[in-house]
Design a protein around this motif. Sequence first.
Motif, PDB file in Angstrom:
ATOM      1  N   THR A  73      10.586   9.140 -74.886  1.00 49.25           N
ATOM      2  CA  THR A  73       9.104   9.993 -75.890  1.00 49.25           C
ATOM      3  C   THR A  73       7.606   9.711 -76.087  1.00 49.25           C
ATOM      4  OG1 THR A  73       9.647   8.158 -77.261  1.00 49.25           O
ATOM      5  CG2 THR A  73      10.751  10.056 -77.715  1.00 49.25           C
ATOM      6  N   SER A  74       7.026   8.312 -74.644  1.00 44.08           N
ATOM      7  CA  SER A  74       6.123   8.301 -74.903  1.00 44.08           C
ATOM      8  C   SER A  74       5.583   8.770 -73.215  1.00 44.08           C
ATOM      9  CB  SER A  74       5.371   6.971 -74.725  1.00 44.08           C
ATOM     10  OG  SER A  74       5.846   6.070 -75.339  1.00 44.08           O
ATOM     11  N   ALA A  75       5.882   8.864 -71.867  1.00 46.67           N
ATOM     12  CA  ALA A  75       5.998   9.893 -71.279  1.00 46.67           C
ATOM     13  C   ALA A  75       5.902  11.414 -71.683  1.00 46.67           C
ATOM     14  CB  ALA A  75       7.132   9.469 -70.242  1.00 46.67           C
ATOM     15  N   HIS A  76       4.988  12.015 -70.471  1.00 46.99           N
ATOM     16  CA  HIS A  76       4.995  13.529 -70.956  1.00 46.99           C
ATOM     17  C   HIS A  76       5.307  15.338 -69.645  1.00 46.99           C
ATOM     18  CE1 HIS A  76       0.707  13.332 -70.254  1.00 46.99           C
ATOM     19  NE2 HIS A  76       0.055  12.074 -70.700  1.00 46.99           N
ATOM     20  N   GLY A  77       5.292  15.450 -69.741  1.00 43.50           N
ATOM     21  CA  GLY A  77       5.094  16.765 -69.148  1.00 43.50           C
ATOM     22  C   GLY A  77       5.828  17.680 -69.180  1.00 43.50           C
ATOM     23  N   VAL A  78       5.326  18.805 -68.410  1.00 41.48           N
ATOM     24  CA  VAL A  78       6.565  19.985 -68.368  1.00 41.48           C
ATOM     25  C   VAL A  78       7.989  20.111 -67.831  1.00 41.48           C
ATOM     26  CG1 VAL A  78       7.170  23.216 -67.843  1.00 41.48           C
ATOM     27  CG2 VAL A  78       4.774  21.877 -69.355  1.00 41.48           C
ATOM     28  N   ALA A  79       7.967  19.822 -66.687  1.00 42.20           N
ATOM     29  CA  ALA A  79       8.810  19.435 -65.906  1.00 42.20           C
ATOM     30  C   ALA A  79       9.109  18.612 -64.950  1.00 42.20           C
ATOM     31  CB  ALA A  79       9.267  20.918 -64.237  1.00 42.20           C
ATOM     32  N   THR A  90      14.733  16.626 -90.594  1.00 49.08           N
ATOM     33  CA  THR A  90      13.959  15.720 -91.629  1.00 49.08           C
ATOM     34  C   THR A  90      12.856  16.075 -91.028  1.00 49.08           C
ATOM     35  OG1 THR A  90      15.374  14.660 -92.558  1.00 49.08           O
ATOM     36  CG2 THR A  90      13.175  14.054 -93.200  1.00 49.08           C
ATOM     37  N   ALA A  91      11.454  16.316 -91.917  1.00 47.75           N
ATOM     38  CA  ALA A  91      10.196  16.447 -91.510  1.00 47.75           C
ATOM     39  C   ALA A  91       9.389  15.284 -91.888  1.00 47.75           C
ATOM     40  CB  ALA A  91       9.078  17.374 -92.051  1.00 47.75           C
ATOM     41  N   ILE A  92       8.921  14.562 -90.694  1.00 42.05           N
ATOM     42  CA  ILE A  92       7.282  13.793 -91.072  1.00 42.05           C
ATOM     43  C   ILE A  92       5.699  14.567 -90.865  1.00 42.05           C
ATOM     44  CG2 ILE A  92       8.942  11.794 -89.657  1.00 42.05           C
ATOM     45  CD1 ILE A  92       6.992  12.458 -86.901  1.00 42.05           C
ATOM     46  N   GLU A  93       5.440  13.582 -91.469  1.00 42.13           N
ATOM     47  CA  GLU A  93       3.800  14.025 -91.997  1.00 42.13           C
ATOM     48  C   GLU A  93       2.886  13.020 -91.573  1.00 42.13           C
ATOM     49  OE1 GLU A  93       2.266  15.063 -95.602  1.00 42.13           O
ATOM     50  OE2 GLU A  93       3.423  17.245 -95.806  1.00 42.13           O
ATOM     51  N   VAL A  94       1.513  13.335 -90.289  1.00 42.73           N
ATOM     52  CA  VAL A  94       1.101  12.822 -89.354  1.00 42.73           C
ATOM     53  C   VAL A  94      -0.263  13.588 -89.658  1.00 42.73           C
ATOM     54  CG1 VAL A  94       0.600  12.064 -86.858  1.00 42.73           C
ATOM     55  CG2 VAL A  94       2.567  13.398 -87.619  1.00 42.73           C
ATOM     56  N   PRO A  95      -1.005  12.513 -89.684  1.00 38.75           N
ATOM     57  CA  PRO A  95      -3.060  12.183 -90.179  1.00 38.75           C
ATOM     58  C   PRO A  95      -3.461  12.670 -89.611  1.00 38.75           C
ATOM     59  CG  PRO A  95      -1.912  10.256 -90.047  1.00 38.75           C
ATOM     60  CD  PRO A  95      -0.748  10.933 -90.026  1.00 38.75           C
ATOM     61  N   GLN A  96      -4.455  13.238 -89.229  1.00 36.75           N
ATOM     62  CA  GLN A  96      -5.463  13.905 -88.231  1.00 36.75           C
ATOM     63  C   GLN A  96      -6.081  13.309 -86.939  1.00 36.75           C
ATOM     64  OE1 GLN A  96      -9.919  15.598 -88.083  1.00 36.75           O
ATOM     65  NE2 GLN A  96      -8.600  16.971 -89.204  1.00 36.75           N
ATOM     66  N   ASP A  97      -5.969  12.224 -87.186  1.00 40.29           N
ATOM     67  CA  ASP A  97      -6.311  11.422 -86.460  1.00 40.29           C
ATOM     68  C   ASP A  97      -4.934  10.888 -85.619  1.00 40.29           C
ATOM     69  OD1 ASP A  97      -5.387   9.997 -88.395  1.00 40.29           O
ATOM     70  OD2 ASP A  97      -6.800   8.023 -87.819  1.00 40.29           O
ATOM     71  N   ALA A  98      -4.277  10.550 -85.593  1.00 37.75           N
ATOM     72  CA  ALA A  98      -2.892  10.165 -84.712  1.00 37.75           C
ATOM     73  C   ALA A  98      -2.053  11.659 -83.944  1.00 37.75           C
ATOM     74  CB  ALA A  98      -1.834   9.709 -86.042  1.00 37.75           C
ATOM     75  N   ALA A  99      -2.661  12.721 -85.500  1.00 39.81           N
ATOM     76  CA  ALA A  99      -1.645  14.432 -83.911  1.00 39.81           C
ATOM     77  C   ALA A  99      -2.964  14.843 -82.836  1.00 39.81           C
ATOM     78  CB  ALA A  99      -1.861  15.227 -85.160  1.00 39.81           C
ATOM     79  N   GLU A 100      -4.391  14.413 -83.545  1.00 38.97           N
ATOM     80  CA  GLU A 100      -5.226  14.486 -82.563  1.00 38.97           C
ATOM     81  C   GLU A 100      -4.756  13.662 -80.732  1.00 38.97           C
ATOM     82  OE1 GLU A 100      -9.698  13.477 -81.076  1.00 38.97           O
ATOM     83  OE2 GLU A 100      -9.590  13.850 -82.876  1.00 38.97           O
ATOM     84  N   LYS A 101      -3.815  12.458 -80.863  1.00 38.47           N
ATOM     85  CA  LYS A 101      -3.639  12.046 -80.180  1.00 38.47           C
ATOM     86  C   LYS A 101      -2.693  12.709 -78.942  1.00 38.47           C
ATOM     87  CE  LYS A 101      -4.962   7.678 -81.223  1.00 38.47           C
ATOM     88  NZ  LYS A 101      -5.215   6.371 -81.570  1.00 38.47           N
ATOM     89  N   ARG A 102      -1.741  13.035 -80.423  1.00 34.38           N
ATOM     90  CA  ARG A 102       0.118  13.726 -79.780  1.00 34.38           C
ATOM     91  C   ARG A 102       0.476  14.680 -80.753  1.00 34.38           C
ATOM     92  NH1 ARG A 102       3.414  10.321 -75.196  1.00 34.38           N
ATOM     93  NH2 ARG A 102       4.298  11.777 -75.252  1.00 34.38           N
ATOM     94  N   ALA A 110       9.433  13.736 -81.741  1.00 35.31           N
ATOM     95  CA  ALA A 110       9.619  12.381 -81.309  1.00 35.31           C
ATOM     96  C   ALA A 110       9.374  11.309 -81.355  1.00 35.31           C
ATOM     97  CB  ALA A 110      10.104  12.649 -79.358  1.00 35.31           C
ATOM     98  N   PHE A 111       8.105  10.850 -80.626  1.00 37.16           N
ATOM     99  CA  PHE A 111       6.806   9.732 -79.965  1.00 37.16           C
ATOM    100  C   PHE A 111       6.241   9.640 -82.244  1.00 37.16           C
ATOM    101  CE2 PHE A 111       2.510   8.605 -80.536  1.00 37.16           C
ATOM    102  CZ  PHE A 111       2.189   7.757 -79.267  1.00 37.16           C
ATOM    103  N   HIS A 112       6.455  10.481 -82.583  1.00 35.92           N
ATOM    104  CA  HIS A 112       5.653   9.942 -83.917  1.00 35.92           C
ATOM    105  C   HIS A 112       6.750   9.852 -84.789  1.00 35.92           C
ATOM    106  CE1 HIS A 112       1.235  10.885 -83.740  1.00 35.92           C
ATOM    107  NE2 HIS A 112       1.954  12.492 -83.203  1.00 35.92           N
ATOM    108  N   ALA A 113       7.872  10.034 -84.567  1.00 32.61           N
ATOM    109  CA  ALA A 113       9.301   9.239 -85.595  1.00 32.61           C
ATOM    110  C   ALA A 113       9.892   7.965 -85.016  1.00 32.61           C
ATOM    111  CB  ALA A 113      10.654  10.584 -84.967  1.00 32.61           C
ATOM    112  N   ARG A 114       9.316   8.225 -83.519  1.00 27.23           N
ATOM    113  CA  ARG A 114       9.982   6.076 -83.642  1.00 27.23           C
ATOM    114  C   ARG A 114       8.748   5.449 -83.589  1.00 27.23           C
ATOM    115  NH1 ARG A 114       7.280   3.984 -79.254  1.00 27.23           N
ATOM    116  NH2 ARG A 114       6.400   5.494 -78.562  1.00 27.23           N
TER     117      ARG A 114
END
Length: 392
Positions: A372-378, A213-225, A229-233
Motif C-alpha cells: 500500500t505504500s508503493a505507487h505507480g500506474v503499472a 466503509t468510508a474513512i475521513e482523512v485530514p487535509q495534511d494527510a490527504a496532501e501526502k496521499r 489502502a494506505f490510510h486504512a492501514r
Amino acid sequence: MIDSIEASEPKLVLELGSGSGSLCTAAATRWQDAKLVTVDVDRQVPRRLGAGHGLRKHQHSHFVQDVLDEALSDKIGLTLGTVDVAVCNPPYIRPKWRSDFGKILEGAGLSGTLASLHDAGADLLFLAQNLRLLRRNGKLGLILPDGLVTAEKFGRVRRALLRQHLIEQVVQLPRGVFKGTEAQTYLAVLSKAAGETDQVMLRQMGHNGRLSTAIEVPQDAAEKRLDYAFHARIHASKRAPNGHRQMTVREALTDVVRGTVCSSAIASFRTPVFHLGDFDVRSGDHAVRVVPKRFSLSDRAARLAAADARLALPGDILLARVGRCLEDRLALVVHGPCVISDCIFALRSTDEHRERLYRFFESEAGRRALATSAHGVAARFLSKTNLFEIQL
C-alpha cells in the motif's frame, strides 16, 4: 461515477475525451433535461455516439476538437466558468509540451505546482481544462491514475486542489477494472471553489462493486496521499493492540542504501550483482531468507567494487524498490558484503531493531504495508519517504 455526483438538475453537462460514450450515456440517462456537450479529437467518435446510445439530438452536441486547446471554450461555443457538471476519464499519456498547456494550468490555478513541466500528463491537463470550464460550485467527477493520487512529485498539485476546491470523495478502484490494463485508478468527485477541503472521504471498491466503509482523512494527510489502502492501514495500526511501542521504519533505521548498478549493466559488472530475480521465495513464517553465498565478496573485492557501486553489508535487510510484487521480495545479508542493483534498498539498523524489522516485513501486515505504500500506474515503486513512514 454518475451516481456519486450530487447534482439534482444541472443545465449543462460536459465530457472531455468522450471516447465510446459510456459516461455521457449514463449522464444523459440521469439528467434527461440537461444539455450534453461532448468533445473528442477522434473523428470516429461521432459515429460511435450515434445509434444505441440514447443521446437525443436536441439534447446532445458533439465537437471534434483537441481537448487541450487553450481556446477550446470558443471552439465549442461555451463560456469559461459556465458548466454545471463535468465528467471525464482522461487518457494516461504524456503529450509533448506546448505553450497552451501552461495557460490551461494557470487558468485552473495549478501553475507552479510541478517541479518540471515534463510531469504534466494528459490526466492533469484534462483535470485543469475541466476546472476552467466549470462554474463556481460546479461538480467534477473523473478517473485519476495512481500518480496524481499518491506520487510525491504531485504533492503540490494535491495541496492546491485541497485548498482551492472541496474534494468530496476519492474511491480507490480495483486493479483490472478497465479492460486491458492492471493500472491502479481512482474515482474522484469535487466541487469547484466550494471552500477549502478540511476532511476527505476515502473509500475502496471491491471486485464485486461494493464500497468499503468510508474513512475521513485530514487535509495534511490527504496532501501526502489520497489512496484508501494506505490510510486504512495507518488507521488500523493506530488502533491495533501491540506489545511494542509504535514506531516508524525511519526510527528503526540508521541508514538506507539504494543500489546504483542498473539492470543493463549487471551482466558486465566485475562482480555478481544482487537483483530482483535473486530474492528467494517465502517458505514459511519462521524461515529467514538470506542472500546466497555466490554474491558475497572478499574484503579486497568489496573495496574494489565500492568504487563503482553501493554495497549491502552483513546485517542489512534487502527490499525491492520497484516491481509489481515488490512486497514479496525480502532477504537478509549474512555471509558478506554484496553489490546491489538500483532496484533494491538495503536497510541498515541496530541489533535492537533488526529482527523486529525483518519479521515485520515478512509478516502479512508488513507485506500489506509495503504494497500500500508503493505507487505507480503499472510498474510500482517504493520511495524512501513512503518507506520511512511505515509504522511497525
